[in-house]
Design a protein around this motif. Structure first.
Motif, PDB file in Angstrom:
ATOM      1  N   ILE A 125       0.834  -1.200   0.000  1.00 25.76           N
ATOM      2  CA  ILE A 125       0.000   0.000   0.000  1.00 25.76           C
ATOM      3  C   ILE A 125       0.868   1.249   0.000  1.00 25.76           C
ATOM      4  O   ILE A 125       1.889   1.322   0.690  1.00 25.76           O
ATOM      5  CB  ILE A 125      -0.936   0.003   1.236  1.00 25.76           C
ATOM      6  CG1 ILE A 125      -1.773   1.290   1.280  1.00 25.76           C
ATOM      7  CG2 ILE A 125      -0.160  -0.173   2.530  1.00 25.76           C
ATOM      8  CD1 ILE A 125      -2.826   1.295   2.353  1.00 25.76           C
ATOM      9  N   ASN A 129      -1.287   7.722  -1.353  1.00 24.90           N
ATOM     10  CA  ASN A 129      -2.160   7.664  -2.525  1.00 24.90           C
ATOM     11  C   ASN A 129      -3.490   7.031  -2.137  1.00 24.90           C
ATOM     12  O   ASN A 129      -3.545   5.851  -1.793  1.00 24.90           O
ATOM     13  CB  ASN A 129      -1.469   6.845  -3.623  1.00 24.90           C
ATOM     14  CG  ASN A 129      -2.238   6.842  -4.932  1.00 24.90           C
ATOM     15  OD1 ASN A 129      -3.454   6.687  -4.953  1.00 24.90           O
ATOM     16  ND2 ASN A 129      -1.517   6.996  -6.027  1.00 24.90           N
ATOM     17  N   ARG A 131      -6.079   6.185  -3.914  1.00 28.58           N
ATOM     18  CA  ARG A 131      -6.484   5.074  -4.786  1.00 28.58           C
ATOM     19  C   ARG A 131      -5.751   3.794  -4.396  1.00 28.58           C
ATOM     20  O   ARG A 131      -6.330   2.708  -4.401  1.00 28.58           O
ATOM     21  CB  ARG A 131      -6.208   5.418  -6.250  1.00 28.58           C
ATOM     22  CG  ARG A 131      -6.639   4.317  -7.222  1.00 28.58           C
ATOM     23  CD  ARG A 131      -6.422   4.747  -8.648  1.00 28.58           C
ATOM     24  NE  ARG A 131      -7.321   5.838  -9.010  1.00 28.58           N
ATOM     25  CZ  ARG A 131      -8.579   5.663  -9.391  1.00 28.58           C
ATOM     26  NH1 ARG A 131      -9.092   4.440  -9.445  1.00 28.58           N
ATOM     27  NH2 ARG A 131      -9.325   6.692  -9.705  1.00 28.58           N
ATOM     28  N   SER A 132      -4.460   3.923  -4.044  1.00 28.79           N
ATOM     29  CA  SER A 132      -3.694   2.754  -3.619  1.00 28.79           C
ATOM     30  C   SER A 132      -4.280   2.160  -2.343  1.00 28.79           C
ATOM     31  O   SER A 132      -4.352   0.932  -2.197  1.00 28.79           O
ATOM     32  CB  SER A 132      -2.233   3.135  -3.386  1.00 28.79           C
ATOM     33  OG  SER A 132      -1.509   2.063  -2.830  1.00 28.79           O
ATOM     34  N   LEU A 134      -7.385   2.265  -1.381  1.00 24.69           N
ATOM     35  CA  LEU A 134      -8.621   1.563  -1.749  1.00 24.69           C
ATOM     36  C   LEU A 134      -8.303   0.239  -2.443  1.00 24.69           C
ATOM     37  O   LEU A 134      -8.949  -0.778  -2.190  1.00 24.69           O
ATOM     38  CB  LEU A 134      -9.481   2.451  -2.651  1.00 24.69           C
ATOM     39  CG  LEU A 134     -10.070   3.709  -2.008  1.00 24.69           C
ATOM     40  CD1 LEU A 134     -10.750   4.588  -3.051  1.00 24.69           C
ATOM     41  CD2 LEU A 134     -11.066   3.341  -0.909  1.00 24.69           C
ATOM     42  N   ASN A 135      -7.290   0.269  -3.318  1.00 22.86           N
ATOM     43  CA  ASN A 135      -6.897  -0.959  -4.014  1.00 22.86           C
ATOM     44  C   ASN A 135      -6.383  -2.014  -3.033  1.00 22.86           C
ATOM     45  O   ASN A 135      -6.569  -3.216  -3.248  1.00 22.86           O
ATOM     46  CB  ASN A 135      -5.810  -0.670  -5.051  1.00 22.86           C
ATOM     47  CG  ASN A 135      -6.357   0.063  -6.273  1.00 22.86           C
ATOM     48  OD1 ASN A 135      -7.564   0.068  -6.514  1.00 22.86           O
ATOM     49  ND2 ASN A 135      -5.479   0.688  -7.022  1.00 22.86           N
ATOM     50  N   SER A 136      -5.736  -1.556  -1.960  1.00 26.63           N
ATOM     51  CA  SER A 136      -5.209  -2.510  -0.985  1.00 26.63           C
ATOM     52  C   SER A 136      -6.330  -3.273  -0.297  1.00 26.63           C
ATOM     53  O   SER A 136      -6.157  -4.448   0.066  1.00 26.63           O
ATOM     54  CB  SER A 136      -4.349  -1.795   0.061  1.00 26.63           C
ATOM     55  OG  SER A 136      -5.144  -1.015   0.932  1.00 26.63           O
ATOM     56  N   SER A 138      -9.219  -4.086  -1.796  1.00 25.28           N
ATOM     57  CA  SER A 138      -9.621  -5.078  -2.804  1.00 25.28           C
ATOM     58  C   SER A 138      -8.617  -6.213  -2.904  1.00 25.28           C
ATOM     59  O   SER A 138      -8.989  -7.393  -2.985  1.00 25.28           O
ATOM     60  CB  SER A 138      -9.781  -4.404  -4.170  1.00 25.28           C
ATOM     61  OG  SER A 138     -10.766  -3.412  -4.141  1.00 25.28           O
ATOM     62  N   ASP A 139      -7.311  -5.862  -2.890  1.00 25.47           N
ATOM     63  CA  ASP A 139      -6.272  -6.885  -2.980  1.00 25.47           C
ATOM     64  C   ASP A 139      -6.302  -7.813  -1.764  1.00 25.47           C
ATOM     65  O   ASP A 139      -6.097  -9.027  -1.892  1.00 25.47           O
ATOM     66  CB  ASP A 139      -4.892  -6.238  -3.089  1.00 25.47           C
ATOM     67  CG  ASP A 139      -4.691  -5.505  -4.408  1.00 25.47           C
ATOM     68  OD1 ASP A 139      -5.459  -5.764  -5.364  1.00 25.47           O
ATOM     69  OD2 ASP A 139      -3.770  -4.669  -4.484  1.00 25.47           O
ATOM     70  N   GLU A 142      -9.257 -10.207  -2.129  1.00 21.60           N
ATOM     71  CA  GLU A 142      -8.980 -11.246  -3.123  1.00 21.60           C
ATOM     72  C   GLU A 142      -8.012 -12.301  -2.584  1.00 21.60           C
ATOM     73  O   GLU A 142      -8.169 -13.499  -2.846  1.00 21.60           O
ATOM     74  CB  GLU A 142      -8.409 -10.612  -4.398  1.00 21.60           C
ATOM     75  CG  GLU A 142      -9.425  -9.806  -5.200  1.00 21.60           C
ATOM     76  CD  GLU A 142     -10.676 -10.607  -5.508  1.00 21.60           C
ATOM     77  OE1 GLU A 142     -10.547 -11.739  -6.017  1.00 21.60           O
ATOM     78  OE2 GLU A 142     -11.785 -10.118  -5.232  1.00 21.60           O
TER      79      GLU A 142
END
Length: 245
Positions: A125, A129, A131-132, A134-136, A138-139, A142
Motif C-alpha cells: 500500500i 495515494n 487510490r492505492s 482503496l486498491n489494498s 480489494s487486494d 482477493e
C-alpha cells in the motif's frame, strides 16, 4: 554483547540471509502446481519463519506465545496492535499458521525480500495515494478469498510501547467482503527490543496472545464492531503488560 554490536550482528543477518535462499524460492515456485493452496503457503512460510526465529535469537528476544488453540483452519484475518518494528518477525516466528501482511509499497524496492513477500501473498500500500489505499482493500479481499491468511495492523503506525492508537475501520470491511473470521492478536514488548533503546537492539521478553475468533453481528455497525475488536486487544494487552512486569 553490547547494544551496538548486537545491532550490527542482527541487521547483518537480516540483510544477508534472504539472498542465500533464492534457490529455495525457485524450487518452491516449480512445485506450486503440485500443491494445494494451504500446502504451498506452508512450504513458503517455512523459510521466513526460520529467518525470523534466528533474528529473535540474535536480538536476544524471548517470545512467549499463548492462545494457539484459537487458530482455525482456512483463511483468517489476523488483526494485531502495532508496538514496534519487531512485530512482524515476532509473529512470523511464533504463530504456527502461514500468513501474508499489509506492507508499505517502499518495501517492494528491497531486492530478494520483496520476492518472498510476493509468495507470502503480502499486500502493498502507498499510504500517500488514496487510490492505492482503496486498491489494498480489494487486494486483501482477493487474497483471503483465494485461501490465504492475512495480518493487518489497524493502528497504521507503531505505538512504540505507548498507548494503542485508534483503530481504522478498513479491516472490518475486508473481513466482511472476504467472509472470513477475524482473529485478534495482542502484542507486548517488541518496542523494548528497539524503539525504547534509541533504535539499538536490546534483549527483551515479548508476549503474544492469540484471541478467539470474532464475527460482526448482523445488526452491529462497522464502528461498533471495530471498537469491540480494539477493546478485546486492549484488554489482552493490559493483561500481558501485567505478566511482563
Amino acid at each position: 554483547m553490547n547494544k551496538l554490536l548486537r545491532s550490527i550482528v542482527t541487521y547483518s543477518y537480516i540483510i544477508g540471509y534472504i539472498p542465500t535462499q533464492l534457490n529455495t524460492l525457485k524450487k518452491l515456485r516449480k512445485r506450486k502446481a503440485e500443491l494445494t493452496t494451504a500446502e504451498y503457503d506452508q512450504a513458503v512460510f517455512e523459510t521466513p519463519q526460520r529467518w525470523s526465529q534466528n533474528i529473535l535469537k540474535k536480538a536476544g528476544a524471548t517470545a512467549h506465545l499463548t492462545g494457539t488453540e484459537n487458530l482455525q483452519e482456512g483463511p483468517v484475518l489476523f488483526v494485531a496492535n502495532h508496538e514496534g518494528n519487531f512485530d512482524i518477525p515476532v509473529l512470523i516466528a511464533t504463530v504456527p499458521k502461514p500468513f501474508g501482511f499489509l506492507s508499505k509499497v517502499e518495501v517492494k524496492k528491497i531486492p530478494f525480500i520483496a520476492d518472498w513477500m510476493d509468495e507470502l501473498n503480502c499486500v502493498f500500500i502507498d499510504r500517500s495515494n488514496r487510490r492505492s489505499a482503496l486498491n489494498s482493500i480489494s487486494d486483501s479481499v482477493e487474497s483471503l478469498k483465494a485461501g490465504h491468511s492475512l495480518l493487518l495492523f489497524p493502528e497504521g503506525a507503531r505505538s512504540k510501547g505507548n498507548e494503542m492508537k485508534e483503530f481504522k475501520t478498513g479491516f472490518v470491511r475486508i473481513a466482511a467482503k472476504a467472509q472470513v473470521p477475524i482473529i485478534p492478536i495482542a502484542i507486548v514488548g517488541t518496542s523494548r527490543l528497539m524503539e525504547q533503546n534509541e533504535n539499538k537492539i536490546t534483549p527483551a521478553e515479548v508476549f503474544v496472545k492469540i484471541l478467539p475468533a470474532v464475527y460482526q453481528q448482523q445488526d452491529e455497525s462497522t464502528d461498533t464492531f471495530k471498537e469491540r475488536v480494539e477493546r478485546l486487544i486492549q484488554d489482552a494487552r493490559s493483561d500481558l503488560q501485567g505478566e511482563s512486569r
